[in-house]
Design a protein around this motif. Structure first.
Motif, short mmCIF file in Angstrom:
data_model
loop_
_atom_site.label_atom_id
_atom_site.label_comp_id
_atom_site.label_asym_id
_atom_site.label_seq_id
_atom_site.Cartn_x
_atom_site.Cartn_y
_atom_site.Cartn_z
N LEU A 111 0.84 -1.20 0.00
CA LEU A 111 0.00 0.00 0.00
C LEU A 111 0.87 1.25 0.00
O LEU A 111 1.76 1.39 0.83
CB LEU A 111 -0.92 -0.02 1.22
CG LEU A 111 -2.02 1.04 1.33
CD1 LEU A 111 -3.20 0.48 2.12
CD2 LEU A 111 -1.50 2.30 2.01
N THR A 112 0.60 2.12 -0.96
CA THR A 112 1.29 3.42 -1.04
C THR A 112 0.30 4.52 -0.68
O THR A 112 -0.80 4.58 -1.24
CB THR A 112 1.85 3.66 -2.45
OG1 THR A 112 2.80 2.64 -2.77
CG2 THR A 112 2.54 5.02 -2.54
N VAL A 113 0.69 5.40 0.23
CA VAL A 113 -0.16 6.52 0.65
C VAL A 113 0.17 7.73 -0.22
O VAL A 113 1.32 8.19 -0.24
CB VAL A 113 0.05 6.85 2.14
CG1 VAL A 113 -0.88 8.00 2.56
CG2 VAL A 113 -0.21 5.62 3.00
N LEU A 114 -0.82 8.22 -0.94
CA LEU A 114 -0.62 9.37 -1.83
C LEU A 114 -0.80 10.68 -1.08
O LEU A 114 -1.56 10.77 -0.12
CB LEU A 114 -1.61 9.30 -3.00
CG LEU A 114 -1.52 8.06 -3.89
CD1 LEU A 114 -2.59 8.12 -4.97
CD2 LEU A 114 -0.14 7.92 -4.50
N ASP A 115 -0.08 11.68 -1.56
CA ASP A 115 -0.13 12.99 -0.92
C ASP A 115 -1.40 13.74 -1.31
O ASP A 115 -1.89 13.64 -2.43
CB ASP A 115 1.10 13.82 -1.34
CG ASP A 115 1.32 15.02 -0.44
OD1 ASP A 115 0.70 15.08 0.65
OD2 ASP A 115 2.11 15.91 -0.81
N LYS A 116 -1.93 14.46 -0.35
CA LYS A 116 -3.09 15.33 -0.56
C LYS A 116 -2.70 16.71 -0.06
O LYS A 116 -1.89 16.85 0.86
CB LYS A 116 -4.29 14.78 0.23
CG LYS A 116 -5.57 15.57 0.07
CD LYS A 116 -6.68 14.95 0.91
CE LYS A 116 -7.98 15.73 0.79
NZ LYS A 116 -9.06 15.15 1.63
N ASN A 117 -3.27 17.73 -0.66
CA ASN A 117 -2.94 19.09 -0.23
C ASN A 117 -3.70 19.41 1.05
O ASN A 117 -4.73 20.08 1.04
CB ASN A 117 -3.28 20.10 -1.33
CG ASN A 117 -2.69 21.48 -1.03
OD1 ASN A 117 -1.79 21.61 -0.22
ND2 ASN A 117 -3.22 22.50 -1.67
N TYR A 220 -3.37 26.11 -9.42
CA TYR A 220 -4.58 25.32 -9.16
C TYR A 220 -5.34 25.96 -8.00
O TYR A 220 -5.32 25.48 -6.88
CB TYR A 220 -4.22 23.87 -8.84
CG TYR A 220 -3.51 23.18 -9.97
CD1 TYR A 220 -4.22 22.49 -10.96
CD2 TYR A 220 -2.13 23.21 -10.05
CE1 TYR A 220 -3.57 21.85 -12.00
CE2 TYR A 220 -1.45 22.57 -11.09
CZ TYR A 220 -2.18 21.90 -12.06
OH TYR A 220 -1.52 21.28 -13.09
N MET A 221 -6.01 27.06 -8.31
CA MET A 221 -6.71 27.83 -7.28
C MET A 221 -7.75 26.99 -6.54
O MET A 221 -7.97 27.17 -5.34
CB MET A 221 -7.38 29.05 -7.90
CG MET A 221 -6.41 30.10 -8.41
SD MET A 221 -5.67 31.06 -7.07
CE MET A 221 -7.08 32.00 -6.53
N GLU A 222 -8.38 26.04 -7.25
CA GLU A 222 -9.45 25.26 -6.63
C GLU A 222 -8.91 24.26 -5.61
O GLU A 222 -9.67 23.73 -4.80
CB GLU A 222 -10.27 24.53 -7.71
CG GLU A 222 -9.53 23.40 -8.42
CD GLU A 222 -8.55 23.88 -9.49
OE1 GLU A 222 -7.87 23.04 -10.09
OE2 GLU A 222 -8.49 25.11 -9.70
N ASP A 223 -7.60 23.98 -5.65
CA ASP A 223 -7.01 23.04 -4.69
C ASP A 223 -5.73 23.63 -4.12
O ASP A 223 -4.66 23.02 -4.16
CB ASP A 223 -6.72 21.69 -5.37
CG ASP A 223 -6.28 20.64 -4.36
OD1 ASP A 223 -6.59 20.79 -3.16
OD2 ASP A 223 -5.60 19.66 -4.76
N SER A 224 -5.83 24.83 -3.61
CA SER A 224 -4.68 25.48 -2.97
C SER A 224 -5.11 26.01 -1.61
O SER A 224 -6.29 26.22 -1.35
CB SER A 224 -4.15 26.63 -3.84
OG SER A 224 -5.09 27.70 -3.89
N LYS A 225 -4.11 26.18 -0.76
CA LYS A 225 -4.35 26.73 0.57
C LYS A 225 -3.51 27.99 0.72
O LYS A 225 -2.41 28.09 0.18
CB LYS A 225 -4.01 25.70 1.65
CG LYS A 225 -4.93 24.47 1.62
CD LYS A 225 -4.64 23.54 2.78
CE LYS A 225 -5.55 22.32 2.72
NZ LYS A 225 -6.98 22.66 2.85
N ILE A 226 -4.05 28.94 1.49
CA ILE A 226 -3.41 30.24 1.60
C ILE A 226 -3.26 30.62 3.07
O ILE A 226 -4.12 30.29 3.90
CB ILE A 226 -4.23 31.31 0.83
CG1 ILE A 226 -3.44 32.63 0.73
CG2 ILE A 226 -5.60 31.53 1.45
CD1 ILE A 226 -4.08 33.63 -0.22
#
Length: 238
Positions: A111-117, A220-226
């Motif tokens: 199992l590989t855990v993928l990164d999420k923002n 990627y404004m829809e998936d970014s954090k500020i």
């Protein structure tokens, strides 16, 4: 023995997003040669280790679904790409020995855990004055400060990897127009420089308050954090 129930495939490579919720089905392992009669079969997680060889068996469990195939289930939430990226899980069929193929009663899931923002950028505050002035930056200029001169440098980090952890900086729109006229920011570094001289400005415009923002996952404004912070700039006179 070859007529008994067993896993159709003994090795499985899967990828799962971090922060996957508890009780989510991570993978379905097909069983072959299932007995026609109503024989009780269990599918158990008998081993589970992370990339540091730590026993994490309690993180997973196995169970049969309605089709009598084996499901690997996340028993408790806790997948975090920034902490652990790889797991190895061993699933074993438990039933009467006469009804199982001993050569196909165990299957391994890699199992590989993928990164999420899932991490925001964080500004680093390491100046002595931050003991008194929390989470803000202070800077000064003089009437002799030249156009294009560096006013302030900044540091920011993001725990995510790749584009999710890449940060771009800008002067936030809520900064007042007077301050915008005097300062500009380097997108890549967040460094603030002067745009015009400070030898002739109204007293009531001081101090300048520049709201500086750090945004990850650029493009990627829809998936970014500020994250935002304030730079307070004053003019030192004789």
């Amino acid at each position: 023995p070859n007529s008994g129930v067993g896993f159709a495939s003994l090795e499985h490579d899967i990828s799962v997003m971090e922060n996957t919720p508890q009780e989510a089905v991570l993978n379905t392992l097909t069983l072959e040669k299932k007995p026609q009669r109503n024989i009780r079969i269990r599918c158990d997680v008998t081993e589970a280790y992370d990339e540091n060889n730590r026993n994490v068996k309690s993180l997973f469990r196995g169970e049969l679904n309605q089709n009598k195939d084996c499901q690997l289930i996340l028993a408790r939430s806790g997948l975090d790409h920034e902490k652990v990226k790889q797991y190895k899980v061993l699933l074993t069929l438990q039933t009467l020995s006469a009804f199982v193929n001993p050569n196909r009663m165990r299957a391994r899931v890699n199992l590989t855990v993928l990164d999420k923002n899932d991490n925001e950028p964080k500004f680093i505050f390491r100046d002595d004055y931050n003991k008194l002035v929390k989470e803000k930056y202070l800077a000064t200029v003089t009437a002799a400060t030249e156009v294009g001169e560096l006013i302030h440098e900044v540091e920011a980090t993001d725990l995510d990897e790749g584009n999710f952890g890449k940060i771009k900086f800008e002067i936030s729109p809520e900064t007042d127009d007077v301050a915008k006229n005097y300062f500009e920011i380097y997108i890549e570094t967040g460094s603030v420089t002067s745009k015009k001289p400070f030898d002739d400005l109204p007293e009531d415009s001081l101090p300048f308050r520049v709201t500086r923002s750090a945004r990850d996952n650029p493009g990627y404004m829809e998936d970014s954090k500020i994250q935002k912070t304030e730079l307070v700039v004053n003019v030192v006179r004789e």
